[in-house]
Design a protein around this motif. Structure first.
Motif, PDB file in Angstrom:
ATOM      1  N   GLY A  67       0.829  -1.206   0.000  1.00  0.00           N
ATOM      2  CA  GLY A  67       0.000   0.000   0.000  1.00  0.00           C
ATOM      3  C   GLY A  67       0.862   1.255   0.000  1.00  0.00           C
ATOM      4  N   LEU A  68       1.905   1.254   0.855  1.00  0.00           N
ATOM      5  CA  LEU A  68       2.767   2.443   0.977  1.00  0.00           C
ATOM      6  C   LEU A  68       3.550   2.680  -0.319  1.00  0.00           C
ATOM      7  CD1 LEU A  68       4.162   2.123   4.628  1.00  0.00           C
ATOM      8  CD2 LEU A  68       2.129   3.314   3.836  1.00  0.00           C
ATOM      9  N   GLU A  69       3.988   1.575  -0.947  1.00  0.00           N
ATOM     10  CA  GLU A  69       4.766   1.724  -2.184  1.00  0.00           C
ATOM     11  C   GLU A  69       3.953   2.432  -3.270  1.00  0.00           C
ATOM     12  OE1 GLU A  69       7.841  -1.952  -1.591  1.00  0.00           O
ATOM     13  OE2 GLU A  69       6.242  -2.201  -3.076  1.00  0.00           O
ATOM     14  N   ASP A  70       2.632   2.151  -3.276  1.00  0.00           N
ATOM     15  CA  ASP A  70       1.754   2.781  -4.283  1.00  0.00           C
ATOM     16  C   ASP A  70       1.118   4.074  -3.776  1.00  0.00           C
ATOM     17  OD1 ASP A  70       2.291   0.696  -5.917  1.00  0.00           O
ATOM     18  OD2 ASP A  70       0.507  -0.459  -5.379  1.00  0.00           O
ATOM     19  N   TYR A  71       1.486   4.492  -2.573  1.00  0.00           N
ATOM     20  CA  TYR A  71       0.891   5.697  -1.951  1.00  0.00           C
ATOM     21  C   TYR A  71      -0.633   5.562  -1.875  1.00  0.00           C
ATOM     22  CZ  TYR A  71       5.301   8.163  -1.528  1.00  0.00           C
ATOM     23  OH  TYR A  71       6.563   8.518  -1.142  1.00  0.00           O
ATOM     24  N   HIS A  72      -1.092   4.349  -1.498  1.00  0.00           N
ATOM     25  CA  HIS A  72      -2.524   4.100  -1.298  1.00  0.00           C
ATOM     26  C   HIS A  72      -2.825   4.079   0.189  1.00  0.00           C
ATOM     27  CE1 HIS A  72      -3.074   1.905  -5.384  1.00  0.00           C
ATOM     28  NE2 HIS A  72      -3.276   3.202  -5.492  1.00  0.00           N
ATOM     29  N   PRO A  73      -4.051   4.447   0.597  1.00  0.00           N
ATOM     30  CA  PRO A  73      -4.404   4.311   2.012  1.00  0.00           C
ATOM     31  C   PRO A  73      -4.361   2.830   2.420  1.00  0.00           C
ATOM     32  CG  PRO A  73      -6.064   5.588   0.845  1.00  0.00           C
ATOM     33  CD  PRO A  73      -5.154   5.008  -0.196  1.00  0.00           C
ATOM     34  N   VAL A  74      -4.008   2.588   3.675  1.00  0.00           N
ATOM     35  CA  VAL A  74      -3.919   1.211   4.184  1.00  0.00           C
ATOM     36  C   VAL A  74      -4.825   1.096   5.398  1.00  0.00           C
ATOM     37  CG1 VAL A  74      -2.357  -0.472   5.257  1.00  0.00           C
ATOM     38  CG2 VAL A  74      -1.508   0.993   3.409  1.00  0.00           C
ATOM     39  N   PHE A  75      -5.553  -0.036   5.497  1.00  0.00           N
ATOM     40  CA  PHE A  75      -6.412  -0.279   6.653  1.00  0.00           C
ATOM     41  C   PHE A  75      -6.231  -1.739   7.059  1.00  0.00           C
ATOM     42  CE2 PHE A  75     -11.004  -0.644   8.322  1.00  0.00           C
ATOM     43  CZ  PHE A  75     -10.612  -0.190   9.584  1.00  0.00           C
ATOM     44  N   VAL A  76      -5.573  -1.977   8.195  1.00  0.00           N
ATOM     45  CA  VAL A  76      -5.301  -3.356   8.632  1.00  0.00           C
ATOM     46  C   VAL A  76      -5.495  -3.481  10.141  1.00  0.00           C
ATOM     47  CG1 VAL A  76      -3.589  -3.938   6.841  1.00  0.00           C
ATOM     48  CG2 VAL A  76      -2.832  -2.829   8.949  1.00  0.00           C
ATOM     49  N   GLU A  77      -5.569  -4.738  10.610  1.00  0.00           N
ATOM     50  CA  GLU A  77      -5.458  -5.001  12.049  1.00  0.00           C
ATOM     51  C   GLU A  77      -4.190  -5.806  12.235  1.00  0.00           C
ATOM     52  OE1 GLU A  77      -9.058  -6.618  13.747  1.00  0.00           O
ATOM     53  OE2 GLU A  77     -10.153  -4.833  13.144  1.00  0.00           O
ATOM     54  N   ILE A  78      -3.304  -5.314  13.079  1.00  0.00           N
ATOM     55  CA  ILE A  78      -1.972  -5.927  13.178  1.00  0.00           C
ATOM     56  C   ILE A  78      -1.613  -6.174  14.643  1.00  0.00           C
ATOM     57  CG2 ILE A  78      -0.762  -3.668  13.061  1.00  0.00           C
ATOM     58  CD1 ILE A  78       1.390  -5.120  11.344  1.00  0.00           C
ATOM     59  N   ARG A  79      -0.949  -7.311  14.897  1.00  0.00           N
ATOM     60  CA  ARG A  79      -0.498  -7.631  16.254  1.00  0.00           C
ATOM     61  C   ARG A  79       0.755  -6.815  16.528  1.00  0.00           C
ATOM     62  NH1 ARG A  79      -3.002  -9.596  20.584  1.00  0.00           N
ATOM     63  NH2 ARG A  79      -2.035 -11.408  21.540  1.00  0.00           N
ATOM     64  N   ASN A  80       0.705  -5.963  17.546  1.00  0.00           N
ATOM     65  CA  ASN A  80       1.846  -5.133  17.926  1.00  0.00           C
ATOM     66  C   ASN A  80       2.192  -5.353  19.397  1.00  0.00           C
ATOM     67  OD1 ASN A  80       1.434  -2.081  15.867  1.00  0.00           O
ATOM     68  ND2 ASN A  80       2.405  -4.024  15.455  1.00  0.00           N
ATOM     69  N   TYR A  81       3.310  -4.775  19.807  1.00  0.00           N
ATOM     70  CA  TYR A  81       3.794  -4.954  21.185  1.00  0.00           C
ATOM     71  C   TYR A  81       4.114  -3.610  21.816  1.00  0.00           C
ATOM     72  CZ  TYR A  81       4.084  -9.799  19.877  1.00  0.00           C
ATOM     73  OH  TYR A  81       3.754 -11.065  19.464  1.00  0.00           O
TER      74      TYR A  81
END
Ligand SMILES: Cc1cc2nc3c(=O)[nH]c(=O)nc-3n(C[C@H](O)[C@H](O)[C@H](O)COP(=O)(O)O)c2cc1C
Length: 264
Positions: free
Chosen positions: A83-97
């Motif tokens: 998404g970032l490479e194409d400069y598109h908006p991104v919407f995800v759910e991601i496991r973070n710490y």
């Protein structure tokens, strides 16, 4: 004091005002600069500090991937990257710490924002902790599986006979689950007979009708005979609009007891 001084003061006050407003947002907000090496974070709000446990001084200048860890899905990371490479908006759910190592589910939205007077695109990221919602969804999935399992109770009565009491509301989904459970069961036990008891069913419908047909065919292929019991006259009447099963060698008995007696 000249006009430029007042203009600058006004600019600073405006920035302070916006900063204070963004700090009040009940979510993490970060800005990254993709024109710098590895797209580092150049701003984060108080919400981000509270969410992650890091202080802005420790993390500004770093790429946001420092929040990722062992349980982070590489598939989701690749989706963000694409998404970032194409400069598109991104919407995800991601496991973070967090800084203290505790994991959380991060609902992450990233938007490319073009700033005209700087002639440059930045990325703005918004982070929300959705751990509670995810845990509730997991629990719900677990209970649904349990309900599914309990709604097809197969009771082995002898080495080669099982009873499948049909209970509750029967629709296409339940029939689908029932066929799956029965085929697993028969594959394991290789029983000769399966008695489907319908004495707890009060209204007949197409799903039940097609279910009996499919179950009959499935069991026949597996070498097991289907027997139907407990069909009340009212139920038999309700089944008349549907195709009849005269081509099937389907045995029916009034009660399970009678069916067992006939088998023996
Ligand atoms: C504005 C912005 C905010 C981001 N926020 C997060 C975040 O909160 N958590 C996370 O795991 N990744 C976040 N990322 C994604 C990572 O910085 C990185 O882009 C991602 O891991 C894919 O690149 P990589 O494969 O090089 O690591 C964010 C990216 C941007 C541009």
């Amino acid at each position: 004091m000249n006009d430029v001084y007042f203009q600058k003061l006004e600019e600073i006050q405006k920035n302070e005002f916006i900063k204070a407003a963004i700090d009040c947002v009940g979510a993490g907000v970060v800005i990254t600069d993709p024109e710098q090496e590895d797209n580092p974070m150049i701003y984060c709000n108080r919400g981000f500090e509270e969410l992650t446990g890091y202080h802005s001084e420790e993390i500004l200048g770093r790429n946001c991937r420092f929040l990722q860890g062992e349980e982070t899905s590489s598939k989701v990371v690749s989706k963000i990257k694409a998404g970032l490479e194409d400069y598109h908006p991104v919407f995800v759910e991601i496991r973070n710490y967090r800084k203290d190592g505790t994991p959380f589910w991060n609902e992450l939205q990233i938007f490319p924002v073009f700033i005209e007077n700087m002639d440059q695109t930045y990325f703005v990221g918004v982070q929300r902790d959705v751990t509670k919602r995810r845990e509730q969804e997991d629990l719900m999935g677990h209970y649904l599986n349990e309900v599914k399992r309990l709604s097809t109770p197969i009771v082995p009565v002898e080495d080669d006979i099982s009873i499948l009491p049909l209970i509750g509301t029967v629709d296409d989904d339940r029939i689908h689950d029932m066929l799956e459970t029965v085929s697993h069961h028969v594959k394991e036990t290789k029983e000769d007979y399966m008695i489907m008891d319908m004495s707890a069913i009060h209204s007949y419908n197409e799903a039940i009708h097609m279910g009996i047909y499919q179950l009959y065919q499935l069991l026949k292929l597996m070498g097991t005979q289907l027997i139907i019991t407990g069909v009340k006259p009212s139920l038999a009447m309700q089944s008349t609009p549907y195709a009849n099963f005269s081509d099937l060698q389907l045995k029916t008995y009034t009660t399970v007891k009678q069916a067992l007696k006939a088998i023996r």
